[in-house]
Motif scaffolding. Structure first.
Motif: not given
Ligand SMILES: [Zn+2]
Length: 436
Positions: A252-255, A296-298, A302-303, A289-290
């Protein structure tokens, strides 16, 4: 942080300690290991009345002591009478009130557990300052900086701040003492650590660069100085015995970090853009990325548009986005439309302002564009004048104020998957006047 230490955020707990147990702010702060100022902030936040002080009602000894301790906390040292006058707040007792309560200013300070001043209550004379300065200069064999001066004097001697107060500036005092005036000051690591420690005491939780900047005194070292001396912010925190910024972040924090940068630059960020625009407390790209299969997945989570696989249309929010978002926040009185959280509270919790949400997703407005143009946008081709106009028209429409609502981070994520009708119900808004 333990459950126990967050108690002070609870209105009932605060009210009980303050009104039933009649503790002062410093005493309440001591229970949970935060400063009296922090307690005062939360009392204000919860609209808890305070015992009358200052003004026409004369304060009690306890209240005066309480205020003295808070002023000392703010200054980082035992205040002189002048300093109290400058640093105390409107709702704190008048400096002169000590006269009715204590034998002297120094007795008041002693009662507050603070070291007394060596000179009279009106502060030292200019001659005394000059003498003190020369003495330190002799001891050090050089014209001292303010910090060098303060580090050299003994407890109770005239402080650098006090000297500065008697003259227009530190350099003016040095000139009066016939000492060399030095413009630039080289910080030592231990001086910097002192500053970091003192600032961190005014804040519960992570000491980010941003928090440091907000709380530091003008005489504290800049973030740049700190980073230069220690190599990195985390290294400096570590040296000061503070927890470094977390290196493990939740999905969530990454997004959220990614979305923050997207909002800031008005489009889905590439890695280098993310690196440049992220906040200091946000994860660095390799950490993110880890946590995910790929960048891109991330972005998908994150929409945001993933540039490489072409499965999304890029959706720049437009160069004017920050202005528009601010208009939406203003219209919504700087509160979450769903739960009422204020801008100030949101910044306290998430370290950034309330979010602005598109009821109809911005991407959906781009669907009407011809495929060729979508491709061009996706591959970051430069657009023709007419295409650019088409994109701008779409952005104007998507960013129409009726399509925007101010929400907190939490409510934002709840709204995101819902149909527009349901969303407007939750935030008590009319249906947007624009449609994709
Ligand atoms: Zn909310």
């Amino acid at each position: 942080m333990t459950e126990n230490s967050k108690k002070y955020r609870n209105a009932d707990w605060l009210r009980e300690k303050y009104w039933e147990e009649e503790l002062n702010l410093k005493e309440i702060g001591d229970i949970v290991g935060v400063s009296g100022d922090t307690i005062l902030r939360w009392m204000k936040k919860h609209d808890i009345d305070r015992r009358p002080t200052g003004g026409e009602v004369s304060p009690s000894r306890d209240e005066y002591i309480d205020a003295l301790q808070r002023v000392a906390d703010r200054l980082g040292r035992s205040p002189t009478l002048e300093e109290y006058k400058q640093v105390s707040r409107k709702d704190e007792p008048n400096v002169g009130a000590y006269k009715g309560l204590f034998d002297s200013w120094n007795t008041a300070k002693e009662a507050a557990g603070l070291s007394p001043c060596s000179s009279g209550p009106d502060g030292p004379s200019k001659e005394e300052c000059v003498r003190a300065l020369r003495k330190v200069a002799n001891q050090l064999g050089k014209s001292p900086s303010q910090r060098e001066y303060d580090n050299t004097i003994s407890e109770g001697e005239i402080s650098a701040a006090n000297i500065k107060h008697q003259f227009s500036s530190w350099n003016a005092a040095k000139e009066a003492a016939g000492l060399e005036v030095v413009e630039k000051h080289g910080w030592t690591k231990s001086e910097v650590i002192n500053s970091i420690s003192r600032v961190s005491e005014q804040h519960d939780g992570q000491l980010s660069k941003r928090v440091y900047l907000k709380l530091k005194q003008p005489t504290d070292p800049s973030v740049d100085t700190i980073m230069r001396l220690f190599g990195s912010w985390n290294q400096a925190l570590d040296s000061a015995g503070l927890l470094p910024q977390p290196s493990q972040y939740t999905e969530e924090e990454c997004i959220e970090a990614l979305q923050y940068v997207a909002e800031k630059i008005g489009r889905s960020p590439r890695i280098r853009e993310y690196r440049r625009h992220r906040r200091p407390t946000d994860p660095v790209p390799w950490v993110m990325k880890n946590s995910f299969e790929s960048w891109n997945d991330m972005k998908e989570l994150a929409d945001l548009y993933a540039y490489d696989d072409g499965s999304y249309l890029e959706f720049p929010y437009g160069s004017n986005w920050r202005n528009i978002a601010e208009q939406a926040r203003e219209r919504d009185n700087y509160k979450c439309r769903s739960c009422g959280l204020t801008s100030e509270e949101h910044t306290d919790i998430y370290d950034r302002d309330l979010e602005v949400h598109h009821l109809h997703k911005i991407m959906s407005f781009f669907e009407i564009l011809p495929d060729k143009l979508k491709d061009d946008i996706r591959s970051e081709e430069s657009l023709s004048e007419s295409d650019r106009k088409a994109v701008e028209r779409i952005l104007d429409k998507a960013n129409d104020l009726t399509n925007l609502v101010t929400v907190c981070k939490k409510c934002h994520s709840q709204l995101e998957p819902l149909p527009v009708e349901k969303q407007t119900e939750l935030v008590d808004a009319a249906l947007p006047e624009v449609h994709p």
